[in-house]
Design a protein around this motif. Structure first.
Motif, PDB file in Angstrom:
ATOM      1  N   VAL A  58       0.868  -1.178   0.000  1.00  0.00           N
ATOM      2  CA  VAL A  58       0.000   0.000   0.000  1.00  0.00           C
ATOM      3  C   VAL A  58       0.905   1.229   0.000  1.00  0.00           C
ATOM      4  O   VAL A  58       1.746   1.385   0.897  1.00  0.00           O
ATOM      5  N   VAL A  59       0.737   2.063  -1.007  1.00  0.00           N
ATOM      6  CA  VAL A  59       1.601   3.226  -1.193  1.00  0.00           C
ATOM      7  C   VAL A  59       0.847   4.499  -0.811  1.00  0.00           C
ATOM      8  O   VAL A  59      -0.282   4.718  -1.268  1.00  0.00           O
ATOM      9  N   THR A  72      -3.700   7.031  -1.511  1.00  0.00           N
ATOM     10  CA  THR A  72      -3.087   5.705  -1.373  1.00  0.00           C
ATOM     11  C   THR A  72      -3.338   4.877  -2.629  1.00  0.00           C
ATOM     12  O   THR A  72      -4.370   5.024  -3.299  1.00  0.00           O
ATOM     13  N   LEU A  73      -2.394   4.010  -2.930  1.00  0.00           N
ATOM     14  CA  LEU A  73      -2.494   3.094  -4.071  1.00  0.00           C
ATOM     15  C   LEU A  73      -2.209   1.681  -3.584  1.00  0.00           C
ATOM     16  O   LEU A  73      -1.332   1.474  -2.734  1.00  0.00           O
ATOM     17  N   GLU A  74      -2.946   0.741  -4.116  1.00  0.00           N
ATOM     18  CA  GLU A  74      -2.719  -0.666  -3.791  1.00  0.00           C
ATOM     19  C   GLU A  74      -1.948  -1.322  -4.927  1.00  0.00           C
ATOM     20  O   GLU A  74      -2.348  -1.225  -6.092  1.00  0.00           O
ATOM     21  N   VAL A  75      -0.854  -1.986  -4.570  1.00  0.00           N
ATOM     22  CA  VAL A  75       0.013  -2.617  -5.564  1.00  0.00           C
ATOM     23  C   VAL A  75      -0.150  -4.136  -5.483  1.00  0.00           C
ATOM     24  O   VAL A  75       0.199  -4.734  -4.457  1.00  0.00           O
ATOM     25  N   PRO A  76      -0.687  -4.767  -6.525  1.00  0.00           N
ATOM     26  CA  PRO A  76      -0.836  -6.232  -6.496  1.00  0.00           C
ATOM     27  C   PRO A  76       0.500  -6.936  -6.679  1.00  0.00           C
ATOM     28  O   PRO A  76       1.489  -6.341  -7.147  1.00  0.00           O
ATOM     29  N   GLY A  77       0.517  -8.210  -6.336  1.00  0.00           N
ATOM     30  CA  GLY A  77       1.758  -8.974  -6.460  1.00  0.00           C
ATOM     31  C   GLY A  77       2.288  -9.023  -7.883  1.00  0.00           C
ATOM     32  O   GLY A  77       3.503  -8.974  -8.095  1.00  0.00           O
ATOM     33  N   ALA A  78       1.391  -9.113  -8.858  1.00  0.00           N
ATOM     34  CA  ALA A  78       1.823  -9.184 -10.251  1.00  0.00           C
ATOM     35  C   ALA A  78       2.521  -7.908 -10.697  1.00  0.00           C
ATOM     36  O   ALA A  78       3.352  -7.939 -11.605  1.00  0.00           O
ATOM     37  N   ALA A  79       2.169  -6.766 -10.084  1.00  0.00           N
ATOM     38  CA  ALA A  79       2.836  -5.510 -10.410  1.00  0.00           C
ATOM     39  C   ALA A  79       4.153  -5.376  -9.655  1.00  0.00           C
ATOM     40  O   ALA A  79       5.134  -4.832 -10.182  1.00  0.00           O
ATOM     41  N   ALA A  80       4.175  -5.875  -8.424  1.00  0.00           N
ATOM     42  CA  ALA A  80       5.403  -5.805  -7.639  1.00  0.00           C
ATOM     43  C   ALA A  80       6.478  -6.723  -8.198  1.00  0.00           C
ATOM     44  O   ALA A  80       7.665  -6.369  -8.262  1.00  0.00           O
ATOM     45  N   ILE A  81       6.067  -7.919  -8.634  1.00  0.00           N
ATOM     46  CA  ILE A  81       6.989  -8.889  -9.246  1.00  0.00           C
ATOM     47  C   ILE A  81       6.325  -9.397 -10.522  1.00  0.00           C
ATOM     48  O   ILE A  81       5.469 -10.288 -10.464  1.00  0.00           O
ATOM     49  N   PRO A  82       6.678  -8.851 -11.682  1.00  0.00           N
ATOM     50  CA  PRO A  82       6.009  -9.238 -12.933  1.00  0.00           C
ATOM     51  C   PRO A  82       6.090 -10.725 -13.260  1.00  0.00           C
ATOM     52  O   PRO A  82       5.208 -11.250 -13.941  1.00  0.00           O
ATOM     53  N   VAL A  83       7.126 -11.417 -12.777  1.00  0.00           N
ATOM     54  CA  VAL A  83       7.271 -12.843 -13.101  1.00  0.00           C
ATOM     55  C   VAL A  83       6.537 -13.738 -12.109  1.00  0.00           C
ATOM     56  O   VAL A  83       6.573 -14.964 -12.243  1.00  0.00           O
TER      57      VAL A  83
END
Length: 202
Positions: free
Chosen positions: A30-31, A40-51
């Protein structure tokens, strides 16, 4: 015991792969933006780690295939599982312990239009992780253990069913004289370069 070893390895890989794929869709970070309003922005796992999602799907495929492959591929799949676990563990560990700006950069850029890691870093006031990075890190540890377990026990697993085996070659041809020699047999003789007219009559 050998059957249980195979089952345990397969179940572990499939479970780890499923958790990893699910994790890719969940909020990891959460940014809070330093934009005056504290958006605030929510960052999903796929965005945090593209692979994350592709490797999770790969683990699922490895788990399914591990239930039917022969000895050589068991070792190959076990080694590949360990490699994937190391890669995922490295990226996930950085997010769990360091919360790098690079993990949120794509989400911030998509939301604000600001590009460049330095510019994004100036805009980000705080990064807070959820439980999912830690869950995924534990999953990678289990995955590495499952890969190592596969490498250690693969030679003791019972062979897969005959319907999955290709190394045995084609089914044996019926013994000569077990049935009359028909036209199909004559074509087979010709395809092997033999003259069916020289074959003794049945």
């Amino acid at each position: 015991m050998t059957r249980r070893a195979r089952l345990l390895a397969v179940v572990a890989l499939v479970a780890c792969g499923a958790v990893t794929v699910i994790s890719a869709t969940q909020t990891w970070l959460v940014v809070v933006l330093d934009d005056g309003a504290g958006h605030t922005l929510e960052v999903p796992g796929a965005a945090a780690i593209p692979v994350l999602a592709p490797l999770g799907l790969a683990v699922l495929a490895l788990g399914g295939a591990l239930s039917i492959v022969g000895l050589a591929l068991r070792y190959a799949f076990g080694a590949l599982t360990v490699l994937i676990a190391v890669i995922l563990g490295w990226f996930t560990g950085q997010i769990v312990f360091a919360h790098p700006v690079g993990a949120v950069a794509s989400t911030v850029t998509e939301s604000t239009g600001i590009t460049g890691e330095a510019a994004v870093a100036e805009l980000v006031a705080a990064i807070t992780p959820t439980a999912w990075p830690a869950v995924t890190l534990v999953t990678t540890i289990v995955l590495a253990a499952a890969g190592a377990f596969t490498l250690v026990t693969a030679h003791r697993w019972k062979g897969s069913g005959r319907r999955y085996r290709t190394e045995d070659g084609p089914a044996p041809i019926a013994a000569a004289g077990s049935r009359p020699h028909d036209a199909i047999d004559s074509w087979d003789d010709l395809s092997r370069g033999e003259d069916p007219t020289t074959r003794p009559l049945d």
